[in-house]
Design an enzyme around this catalytic site. Structure first.
Site: not given
Ligand SMILES: [Zn+2]
Length: 189
Positions: A147, A15, A185, A90, A87-88, A13, A182
């Site tokens: 939003c 951050m 935005h 990437q 974890d992390e 996902g 999103c």
């Protein structure tokens, strides 16, 4: 001894989507189940100092081993470990894929959490490959700071141009540098 076939779950996902919370939740459940767990985290993620813990933005934590490259997972692996949480992911790059393949072949359960996309909305290597290999993919979203809708992206707010594939420790996890957005935005200031 019972032989397991290996199982890979990827938690991906943007951050602020709670990836680390989800990873920690699973690690805690495994610990309750008396499973032997090892948690690895890349050294670049120094947002909470050098403490050997995985911290989420929500402040929950779990003991972890800080490493610099994918091979260190195999090097530091206790043969009795049943579940390996990373974890992390990437920050480890492409080489993590063969390490995960090796662990799966050994019958281990592997949990990997990481950013699906860079702040430029590019697939963040090695996450796309790991997601296609996975038995289960948990795709999380954050909340758009403009939003309040579901946010699948995080946007870098500062103006300097940097390479999204080069890890910049000074910018990792700094709330003031990134915002969840999103689709609508992402391109608006
Ligand atoms: Zn929005």
């Amino acid at each position: 001894m019972k032989r397991h076939s290996g199982y890979l779950e990827v938690i991906a996902g943007p951050m602020f989507s709670g990836k680390t919370e989800e990873l920690i939740r699973q690690v805690k459940r495994a610990a309750i189940g008396k499973k032997r767990v090892q948690v690895f985290k890349h050294k670049v993620d120094t947002r909470y100092g050098r403490a050997k813990k995985v911290y989420s933005h929500a402040g929950i934590s779990f003991e972890s081993e800080l490493i610099g490259k994918s091979r260190d997972i195999i090097k530091n692996l206790n043969p009795k470990t049943e579940i390996i949480a990373i974890d992390e992911a990437q920050w480890f790059g492409d080489s993590l894929v063969e390490v995960v393949e090796y662990l799966l072949k050994k019958g281990k359960k592997v949990l990997v959490a990481g950013l699906a996309l860079t702040f430029d909305r590019q697939p963040f290597i090695p996450m796309p490959t790991l997601m296609t290999m996975a038995d289960k993919v948990t795709k999380l979203s954050a909340i758009c700071t403009i939003c309040g809708d579901e946010a699948v992206y995080h946007k870098r707010i500062t103006k300097t141009k940097i390479d999204p594939y080069i890890a910049d420790p000074t910018l990792v996890g700094r709330l003031e540098s990134y915002e969840a957005r999103c689709r609508r935005h992402f391109s608006k200031p």
